[in-house]
Design an enzyme around this catalytic site. Sequence first.
Site, PDB file in Angstrom:
ATOM      1  CD  GLU A   1      34.919  46.338  34.526  1.00 14.70           C
ATOM      2  OE1 GLU A   1      34.514  46.989  33.560  1.00 14.70           O
ATOM      3  OE2 GLU A   1      35.325  45.168  34.412  1.00 14.70           O
TER       4      GLU A   1
ATOM      5  CB  CYS B   1      32.689  39.284  42.328  1.00 15.40           C
ATOM      6  SG  CYS B   1      34.216  38.932  41.473  1.00 15.40           S
TER       7      CYS B   1
ATOM      8  CB  CYS C   1      46.024  41.655  37.062  1.00 15.39           C
ATOM      9  SG  CYS C   1      46.492  40.221  38.069  1.00 15.39           S
TER      10      CYS C   1
ATOM     11  CB  CYS D   1      45.926  34.227  33.801  1.00 18.21           C
ATOM     12  SG  CYS D   1      46.526  34.093  35.489  1.00 18.21           S
TER      13      CYS D   1
ATOM     14  CB  CYS E   1      42.482  36.375  32.975  1.00 24.00           C
ATOM     15  SG  CYS E   1      41.731  37.598  34.055  1.00 24.00           S
TER      16      CYS E   1
ATOM     17  CB  CYS F   1      35.310  34.195  36.272  1.00 23.29           C
ATOM     18  SG  CYS F   1      34.823  33.814  37.925  1.00 23.29           S
TER      19      CYS F   1
END
Length: 346
Positions: A94, A107, A114, A118, A121, A339
């Site tokens: 995305e 962005c 990933c 975290c 997230c 975010c």
Amino acid sequence: MDIKKKDIRALTKVQLRDFFVEEGDKAFRGNQVYEWLWSKGAHTFEDMTNLSIATRDMLESNFVINHIKVDQMQKSSDGTIKNAVRLHDGLIVESVLIPVKNRTTACVSSQVGCSLDCRFCATSRLKRMRNLNPDEIYDQVVAIDKESRLYHNRPLSNIVFMGMGEPLMNYNNVLKAIDKITSPEGLAMSPKRIVVSTSGVPKMIKKMADDEVKFKLAVSLHSAIDEIRTSIMPFNATFPLADLREALVYWYEKTKNRITYEYVVWDGINDTKNDVEALIKFCQFAPSKVNLIEYNPIDDGEFQQAKSKAIDMYVSMLEANNITVTVRRSRGKDIDAACGQLANKA
Ligand code: SAH
């Protein structure tokens, strides 16, 4: 798609020139093709109208152009646009267009999924599937530039590597993409308008300093106390704050570029005076600035945005210590484009 054919955009200009010489043609032909691929954004060999049909056919039988495809575009009520981007192998990442006053920021993602974990997230819920190639990163920027011109009547002005993935774990490709974005043969954007955001990989921050990169660095800090940071960003156990701090001091000494810390304040996690004092101490090692970012809830209720009293305490204590602090509101929340919300929900 023929998997035996090579992705032509993996070739440098020199390699393209050499290819034409080997084919008995002129090296200059390589420059023409390079221009078609990068500054003109050609999607097919057929588009390359200043080449003979025989040359176009020859390219067609040797190479593919692996363009991304914007599969789905969602628009937020605040003007933010989220693209679900399909890669040549069917995987999706995305990227987001964020319009603010006279600026448009892209962005972009650097990895599919990933490898970091975290806990706040959404992207960390996906395992890291692969790194993006330089052209896949570049294409996301081109797509957003087009949307910015179309929907906001202005070109893209800034880029942040704050989409999916950890850019410093795909450093070489991110660097190659930025080279293209900043080169006159690509988008000719200034590197000063590009921010690479990392959760803090000390060895790579030092490498960036050694490479004398010209873009800006942001570090997702969220806590300056090891125990707390490890509890919300478990990889901090491998890359503790002392190592991060040493790398950041090295970065500042080499580049003289100040560091931006991204920081979310959560209720009951990092909202005490002690947390702010640790942050202030951390900020004193090298010139820095703090962005307090709003928490964007992901599906469970484990993390909650701190009370405004706690945010006010952060702001006043940081300011009292002459540390620049900004409080950032999120955008695009209604389409899960803010975010930490990028996770292929679409
Ligand atoms: N891996 C890189 C870039 C991607 S994350 C990094 O860690 O910096 C981009 C930013 O969004 C980071 O500052 C990250 O900490 C923050 N973030 C992640 N999840 C969030 C959430 N749910 N709400 C607000 N910010 C979040």
